[in-house]
Design an enzyme around this catalytic site. Structure first.
Site, mmCIF file in Angstrom:
data_model
loop_
_atom_site.group_PDB
_atom_site.id
_atom_site.type_symbol
_atom_site.label_atom_id
_atom_site.label_comp_id
_atom_site.label_asym_id
_atom_site.label_seq_id
_atom_site.Cartn_x
_atom_site.Cartn_y
_atom_site.Cartn_z
ATOM 1 C CE1 TYR A 170 77.306 47.226 15.705
ATOM 2 C CE2 TYR A 170 74.912 47.705 16.341
ATOM 3 C CZ TYR A 170 76.163 47.615 15.475
ATOM 4 O OH TYR A 170 75.701 48.110 14.216
ATOM 5 C CE LYS A 174 78.751 50.146 15.674
ATOM 6 N NZ LYS A 174 80.169 50.954 14.659
#
Length: 262
Positions: A170, A174
């Site tokens: 994650y 990002k």
């Protein structure tokens, strides 16, 4: 040098504009969608589940907003193509794109698999990139773009800027989206499309509240304000970047994090 004071209300007025917010059936995406609708935009609610999309669109219509639902899983390139086609067919216009959909899969180095890694990047990085690419002609043709106001907002996380032991996919995907944001801002400038990113800190969405009091307290402790934000606190920053209020802002990162990254 003196200039006429601008119409402050008009700066945030989104009437006549169409906004797509991915991952907007709940959480921060829903808050941004209803905020844009309250500012006058026609909003396209999009997420993976048709029932949830329609329920969110109906909730926005119930408060007087203009919203419609188009189901799409941005990690699936076929679904991305269908979403673009649906916007062209149903609206024929797009002025604001918010890449909010995300896959916050909890795994660290030892638990990582090629399949989990691919899923993280498909939703968090590849989907936003190709949505922006394929929607570029609509954004470039919008009346807002001619005034320098067409906008793309990519939603990151503060976790993209420091190491995490349990969110390697994650946080890294990002972080990659931040670099994509900068590249898109450069590439799309000739089309008068502004591209920016928001990095939210801890907000009381399901992602945080589902972890119980311990996670809430840990999240609050990481901020200078020592609190977890109400999800509605994302609306103001997003509205600024989406509207003419942010007309001279592109390639920028706005941390909405209570001072976490300070």
């Amino acid at each position: 040098m003196t200039t006429t004071l601008p119409d402050l209300k008009a700066m945030f007025d989104l009437r006549g504009r169409v906004a797509l917010v991915t991952g907007s059936s709940r959480g921060l995406g829903f808050e941004m969608a209803r905020g844009f609708a309250a500012a006058g935009a026609r909003v396209i609610v999009s997420s993976r589940k048709a029932h949830d999309c329609e329920a969110a669109a109906e909730a926005i219509r119930a408060i007087g907003g203009d919203a419609r639902a188009i189901t799409a899983h941005v990690g699936d390139m076929g679904a991305v193509e269908a979403l673009v086609a649906g916007i062209q067919a149903q609206c024929g216009q797009l002025d604001i794109l918010v890449n909010n959909a995300g896959a916050a899969l909890p795994y660290g180095v030892d638990e990582a698999t090629p399949e989990l890694f691919e899923k993280s990047y498909a939703v968090n990085t590849r989907g936003p990139l190709f949505l922006a690419q394929k929607l570029r002609p609509l954004l470039a043709a919008s009346p807002a773009a001619q005034a320098g106001g067409a906008a793309i907002i990519n939603i990151l996380t503060v976790g993209a800027f420091f190491g995490t032991s349990s969110q390697i996919g994650y946080s890294s995907s990002k972080a990659a989206l931040w670099q994509i944001t900068r590249s898109l801002a450069t590439a799309f400038a000739t089309d008068r499309i502004r591209v920016n990113a928001i990095a939210p800190g801890p907000m009381a969405t399901r992602m945080v509240t589902s972890g119980g009091d311990a996670l809430m307290e840990k999240s609050a402790a990481g901020t200078l304000q020592k609190r977890v934000a109400d999800p509605a606190e994302i609306i103001g920053p997003a509205l600024m970047l989406a509207s003419d209020a942010g007309s001279f802002v592109t390639g920028a990162l706005l941390a909405v994090d209570g001072g976490w990254l300070a």
